[in-house]
Design a protein around this motif. Sequence first.
Motif, PDB file in Angstrom:
ATOM      1  N   GLU A  26       0.833  -1.201   0.000  1.00 30.30           N
ATOM      2  CA  GLU A  26       0.000   0.000   0.000  1.00 30.30           C
ATOM      3  C   GLU A  26       0.870   1.254   0.000  1.00 30.30           C
ATOM      4  O   GLU A  26       0.567   2.238  -0.690  1.00 30.30           O
ATOM      5  CB  GLU A  26      -0.932  -0.007   1.218  1.00 30.30           C
ATOM      6  N   SER A  53      -3.349  -1.922   8.207  1.00 24.73           N
ATOM      7  CA  SER A  53      -3.235  -2.865   7.089  1.00 24.73           C
ATOM      8  C   SER A  53      -4.137  -4.074   7.304  1.00 24.73           C
ATOM      9  O   SER A  53      -4.823  -4.535   6.383  1.00 24.73           O
ATOM     10  CB  SER A  53      -1.773  -3.309   6.940  1.00 24.73           C
ATOM     11  N   ASP A 106      -7.702  -3.187   6.616  1.00 23.50           N
ATOM     12  CA  ASP A 106      -7.981  -3.063   5.186  1.00 23.50           C
ATOM     13  C   ASP A 106      -8.239  -4.436   4.556  1.00 23.50           C
ATOM     14  O   ASP A 106      -9.172  -4.599   3.754  1.00 23.50           O
ATOM     15  CB  ASP A 106      -6.801  -2.383   4.493  1.00 23.50           C
ATOM     16  N   HIS A 128      -4.556  -7.606  -2.700  1.00 22.23           N
ATOM     17  CA  HIS A 128      -3.614  -7.355  -1.600  1.00 22.23           C
ATOM     18  C   HIS A 128      -2.406  -8.272  -1.758  1.00 22.23           C
ATOM     19  O   HIS A 128      -2.531  -9.389  -2.284  1.00 22.23           O
ATOM     20  CB  HIS A 128      -4.267  -7.663  -0.247  1.00 22.23           C
TER      21      HIS A 128
END
Length: 468
Positions: A317, A391, A394, A407
Amino acid sequence: MDLRSEKIQRILSKYKFHDVAVEELQKIYRVYPGMVPSTGTYTFSDGTQKDLVRLVGNIPVPYGGRSYNFPVQLWLMDSFPFTPPICLLRPTANMVIREGKHVDGGGRIHLPGLHNWDYPKSSVVGLLAEMAAKFEEDPPLSSKSTVDNKDELLAFVSNIQINDGGSRRLDQPNNKVSVIGGGDLGMASVMSILSKCKVDQLVFIDVSESSTKGGSTDLEIFRLPQVEVSRDLSASAGSRVVVVTANSWSSEQSYASVVQTNVDLYRGIIPSLARFSPNTVMLIASQPVDVMTHVAWRQSGLPPTRVIGAGCNLDSERLSHILDINLNTHRPAWVIGELSDNKVAVMSNTGLSSSVQPEIAAGSNSTKPLLDRAFEMMKTRGQRSWSVGLSIADITNSVLTDKMKTHSVCTLAQGWGGIGAEVFLSLPCIMGSNGSTRLAGVSLGPEEDSKLRESVTSLSDLMGQLRI
């Protein structure tokens, strides 16, 4: 669970293990509040009768992204919980029992968990979770008019209402998330998930063996809405996502010995978590994450698509953000490989806003300098607990909302890009309600390929030294 009625107290007083039985009943209520206690007279096959406590209610069974209600009745023997309950279906007048592998013609339920009952390893909470999993595979009830139509059967069962069972219709999946491990990362994960995700219930379980325990105390004091704090793994039952952050480090000298302490901790929690939530996506954040995700997969018995690690998602990310904001590439990128100095970067061949499923672009002379520069800009950013917690939230959100976002998470890498060994590495995976789906591998440059191969060798060697 209200056990104060005179009839229930009178019968429970005759139970051989009264205090333990009451404690188990309270655990059942915490996970399955719709299972209502009452009393009755059970008639055994030889004609003898006994007054017993029974639980009556509905078992929510997931199917096709929805949840359906199956009415059951559990008779608790007077030696409960050291002997298993007698489990029966409770068909209404408009229902027919479909005899199968787990249910006989009389509605008696037969499960491996009943046959192999061994308290305290065995529990009614675990048994009900197993029951839901087996009923999902082979629904045991049908409407009299729709015996041969499985879809109509499920639509019929979803509308069942039983007055004394305290049932309610469950048309939508229950967004329950459990976080295991009471340290800073556990707390950061809880707070981030509450901020990012729409959850019906969040259970925070402080594992007593973890050296990072203690974070749950403040949650107990301030009582956040929708958050339950527990030290009992059974409280996680029925979770759509189980996040494991627990670590237990020893003072051993060798790295393998240090990791072994975490493996031993996992042995005591992972099988139970999988049993309580057989349809969960298990998200691992314990360290070393590549190894512990592999261990969790081995110990859980879940498919590899539903056991993933947080891995390089945070780095990915950050990398995409740097490339987009600072270098104007407007293309997603991912950090892949081992969460170590051997990790490498890859880029997508589609734009950030593209509706086309992303693919990993083959390495080129034009993209490598950009990735190298972005990597250099990332070096000053450490991985603190709050950033890893964001994280984790997410990834959790992608599962709960079936977002199908890509991801970089730890997953079984065997077969990807020619990897033959059974190892877990971070790879780009599309995450949704059913877990992960890997993107296809590509040919990497010599430097990147060498780093991945080195990680495969070192991880394989370490796994070979562990007692899983």
